[in-house]
Enzyme design. Structure first.
Site, PDB file in Angstrom:
ATOM      1  N   ASP A 149      65.787  46.333  72.689  1.00 19.88           N
ATOM      2  CA  ASP A 149      65.282  45.097  73.296  1.00 19.88           C
ATOM      3  C   ASP A 149      64.268  45.405  74.380  1.00 19.88           C
ATOM      4  O   ASP A 149      64.616  45.946  75.433  1.00 19.88           O
ATOM      5  CB  ASP A 149      66.457  44.295  73.863  1.00 19.88           C
ATOM      6  CG  ASP A 149      67.277  43.666  72.761  1.00 19.88           C
ATOM      7  OD1 ASP A 149      66.689  42.915  71.962  1.00 19.88           O
ATOM      8  OD2 ASP A 149      68.484  43.946  72.690  1.00 19.88           O
ATOM      9  N   GLY A 208      75.021  36.800  70.727  1.00 18.59           N
ATOM     10  CA  GLY A 208      76.372  36.252  70.632  1.00 18.59           C
ATOM     11  C   GLY A 208      77.079  36.593  69.337  1.00 18.59           C
ATOM     12  O   GLY A 208      78.005  35.877  68.931  1.00 18.59           O
ATOM     13  N   MET A 233      61.723  44.087  77.100  1.00 17.01           N
ATOM     14  CA  MET A 233      61.477  42.883  77.927  1.00 17.01           C
ATOM     15  C   MET A 233      60.508  43.228  79.057  1.00 17.01           C
ATOM     16  O   MET A 233      60.611  44.308  79.646  1.00 17.01           O
ATOM     17  CB  MET A 233      62.794  42.391  78.513  1.00 17.01           C
ATOM     18  CG  MET A 233      63.890  42.159  77.476  1.00 17.01           C
ATOM     19  SD  MET A 233      65.342  41.420  78.206  1.00 17.01           S
ATOM     20  CE  MET A 233      66.510  41.526  76.829  1.00 17.01           C
ATOM     21  N   GLY A 274      72.021  40.247  77.428  1.00 15.20           N
ATOM     22  CA  GLY A 274      73.139  40.410  76.512  1.00 15.20           C
ATOM     23  C   GLY A 274      74.321  39.587  77.008  1.00 15.20           C
ATOM     24  O   GLY A 274      74.313  39.060  78.124  1.00 15.20           O
ATOM     25  N   GLY A 275      75.317  39.458  76.153  1.00 15.57           N
ATOM     26  CA  GLY A 275      76.584  38.853  76.561  1.00 15.57           C
ATOM     27  C   GLY A 275      76.603  37.339  76.663  1.00 15.57           C
ATOM     28  O   GLY A 275      77.518  36.774  77.250  1.00 15.57           O
ATOM     29  N   GLY A 303      75.190  43.541  70.652  1.00 17.83           N
ATOM     30  CA  GLY A 303      75.152  44.424  71.821  1.00 17.83           C
ATOM     31  C   GLY A 303      76.506  44.516  72.484  1.00 17.83           C
ATOM     32  O   GLY A 303      77.246  45.481  72.309  1.00 17.83           O
ATOM     33  N   SER A 348      72.605  46.766  69.437  1.00 15.05           N
ATOM     34  CA  SER A 348      71.559  46.682  70.466  1.00 15.05           C
ATOM     35  C   SER A 348      71.957  47.578  71.629  1.00 15.05           C
ATOM     36  O   SER A 348      73.008  47.363  72.253  1.00 15.05           O
ATOM     37  CB  SER A 348      71.421  45.239  70.953  1.00 15.05           C
ATOM     38  OG  SER A 348      70.754  45.239  72.199  1.00 15.05           O
ATOM     39  N   MET A 394      66.811  34.009  66.967  1.00 16.20           N
ATOM     40  CA  MET A 394      67.589  34.173  68.199  1.00 16.20           C
ATOM     41  C   MET A 394      68.686  33.112  68.212  1.00 16.20           C
ATOM     42  O   MET A 394      68.414  31.917  68.070  1.00 16.20           O
ATOM     43  CB  MET A 394      66.702  33.986  69.433  1.00 16.20           C
ATOM     44  CG  MET A 394      65.677  35.075  69.659  1.00 16.20           C
ATOM     45  SD  MET A 394      66.331  36.760  69.680  1.00 16.20           S
ATOM     46  CE  MET A 394      67.551  36.675  70.985  1.00 16.20           C
ATOM     47  N   MET A 426      59.999  41.393  73.416  1.00 17.58           N
ATOM     48  CA  MET A 426      60.021  40.133  74.177  1.00 17.58           C
ATOM     49  C   MET A 426      59.013  40.293  75.308  1.00 17.58           C
ATOM     50  O   MET A 426      59.365  40.331  76.488  1.00 17.58           O
ATOM     51  CB  MET A 426      61.444  39.883  74.706  1.00 17.58           C
ATOM     52  CG  MET A 426      62.418  39.474  73.614  1.00 17.58           C
ATOM     53  SD  MET A 426      64.148  39.695  74.077  1.00 17.58           S
ATOM     54  CE  MET A 426      64.368  41.418  73.628  1.00 17.58           C
ATOM     55  N   HIS A 455      68.802  48.675  67.312  1.00 19.18           N
ATOM     56  CA  HIS A 455      67.985  47.575  67.849  1.00 19.18           C
ATOM     57  C   HIS A 455      67.670  47.849  69.320  1.00 19.18           C
ATOM     58  O   HIS A 455      68.565  48.122  70.116  1.00 19.18           O
ATOM     59  CB  HIS A 455      68.777  46.277  67.694  1.00 19.18           C
ATOM     60  CG  HIS A 455      68.053  45.031  68.088  1.00 19.18           C
ATOM     61  ND1 HIS A 455      67.217  44.349  67.231  1.00 19.18           N
ATOM     62  CD2 HIS A 455      68.043  44.329  69.252  1.00 19.18           C
ATOM     63  CE1 HIS A 455      66.733  43.272  67.842  1.00 19.18           C
ATOM     64  NE2 HIS A 455      67.218  43.246  69.077  1.00 19.18           N
ATOM     65  N   GLY A 490      66.724  37.426  76.694  1.00 18.83           N
ATOM     66  CA  GLY A 490      66.619  37.910  78.067  1.00 18.83           C
ATOM     67  C   GLY A 490      67.827  38.707  78.520  1.00 18.83           C
ATOM     68  O   GLY A 490      67.698  39.626  79.322  1.00 18.83           O
ATOM     69  N   ASP A 500      70.359  37.407  66.113  1.00 18.99           N
ATOM     70  CA  ASP A 500      70.492  38.162  67.367  1.00 18.99           C
ATOM     71  C   ASP A 500      70.990  37.264  68.493  1.00 18.99           C
ATOM     72  O   ASP A 500      70.313  36.307  68.862  1.00 18.99           O
ATOM     73  CB  ASP A 500      69.098  38.732  67.714  1.00 18.99           C
ATOM     74  CG  ASP A 500      69.082  39.632  68.935  1.00 18.99           C
ATOM     75  OD1 ASP A 500      70.156  39.885  69.513  1.00 18.99           O
ATOM     76  OD2 ASP A 500      67.977  40.080  69.295  1.00 18.99           O
TER      77      ASP A 500
HETATM   78  C1  DX5 Z   1      68.800  39.227  73.959  1.00 17.43           C
HETATM   79  C2  DX5 Z   1      68.570  40.384  73.043  1.00 17.43           C
HETATM   80  C3  DX5 Z   1      69.734  40.784  72.242  1.00 17.43           C
HETATM   81  C4  DX5 Z   1      70.938  41.200  73.035  1.00 17.43           C
HETATM   82  C5  DX5 Z   1      72.135  40.702  72.300  1.00 17.43           C
HETATM   83  O1  DX5 Z   1      67.592  38.847  74.539  1.00 17.43           O
HETATM   84  O2  DX5 Z   1      67.502  40.116  72.138  1.00 17.43           O
HETATM   85  O3  DX5 Z   1      69.406  41.774  71.281  1.00 17.43           O
HETATM   86  O4  DX5 Z   1      71.066  42.576  73.210  1.00 17.43           O
HETATM   87  O5  DX5 Z   1      73.239  40.882  73.087  1.00 17.43           O
HETATM   88  P1  DX5 Z   1      74.661  40.303  72.663  1.00 17.43           P
HETATM   89  O6  DX5 Z   1      74.993  40.868  71.324  1.00 17.43           O
HETATM   90  O7  DX5 Z   1      75.542  40.811  73.755  1.00 17.43           O
HETATM   91  O8  DX5 Z   1      74.545  38.802  72.642  1.00 17.43           O
HETATM   92 ZN    ZN Z   2      67.154  41.621  70.468  1.00 14.83          ZN
END
Ligand code: DX5
Ligand code: ZN
Length: 224
Positions: free
Chosen positions: A34, A176, A36, A143-144, A196, A7, A136, A67, A32, A141, A174
């Site tokens: 994202d 964590g 938003m 990453g991390g 990501g 991502s 999900m 999203m 990927h 919303g 997707d």
């Molecule tokens: C969150 C996104 C993910 C995000 C994942 O809303 O849909 O694709 O980038 O990030 P990590 O891999 O850091 O959890």
């Molecule tokens: Zn995503």
């Protein structure tokens, strides 16, 4: 064979092209993206304009995770920008079946995305019309965030639903995902792993991706 979809949400946008090239060479099979809108999720990110630049940077399929509310308004724009896969959340559209049809008419593979609290029952009637189901494993919303462990059982139940219905949909996960969670999700039946921060948040994204592939393949062997 399990596929990894980095991502770009966690990428360094000052050198996005180089970062995409590095993960492509290290074995990524999907990019990927994202998307938003600040309404469906509490963050604002990427529009079709950035997807056009991603398209110039790679030949890998681009997976646009929308999203956003009223995704129908943007399907054509993302398809024209170069997306190959487009996924939508059922809560974001009144007529999911029609939206999935729009994605296919636009020449893309349609996917449907379920939030952690959204039950699998939401997709019983659509699972044969999509090419992938994205689960999900964090609230969308950002990453991390930390992996929600109940997602493992949800993957297994989704796999049962897909088999029972005779669907060809692949299971994408997707949120964590890193070397410590990859084996468990692939062992449960996930086929596409989005990551990501576990890739672009590391000093050596290519090395991190290779470690993730290694971990994911261990889980895949357990499943087999
Ligand atoms: C969150 C996104 C993910 C995000 C994942 O809303 O849909 O694709 O980038 O990030 P990590 O891999 O850091 O959890
Ligand atoms: Zn995503």
């Amino acid at each position: 064979m399990v596929e990894i979809a980095p991502s770009i949400l966690s990428a360094d946008f000052t050198r996005l092209g180089q970062q995409i090239e590095a993960v492509e060479q290290a074995g990524a099979s999907i990019i990927h993206v994202d998307v938003m809108d600040g309404h469906f999720v509490p963050n604002l990110t990427i529009g079709p304009f950035i997807v056009e630049w991603v398209r110039k940077a790679t030949t890998l399929p681009i997976d646009a995770h929308l999203m956003i509310e009223n995704p129908d308004n943007f399907i054509t724009a993302f398809a024209q920008a170069g997306a190959d896969m487009i996924s939508v959340h059922p809560e974001a559209t009144y007529h999911l079946h029609r939206t999935i049809g729009h994605i296919r008419q636009a020449g893309c593979m349609p996917g449907v995305v379920l939030n952690p609290a959204t039950p699998l029952a939401m997709i019983e009637e659509i699972v044969c019309d999509v090419d992938y189901v994205l689960l999900m494993s964090v609230n969308p919303g950002f990453g991390g965030q930390s992996f929600i462990t109940s997602s493992i059982d949800k993957i297994k139940r989704l796999k049962d639903l897909i088999d029972r219905r005779g669907s060809h949909a692949r299971i994408e996960i997707d949120g964590g995902i890193g070397p410590e969670t990859a084996a468990a999700v692939t062992a449960a039946g996930a086929e596409i792993l989005v990551a990501g921060s576990a890739i672009f948040g590391k000093p050596d994204p290519a090395g991190a991706l290779r470690a993730l592939i290694e971990a994911a393949r261990i889980g895949e062997r357990i499943l087999v």
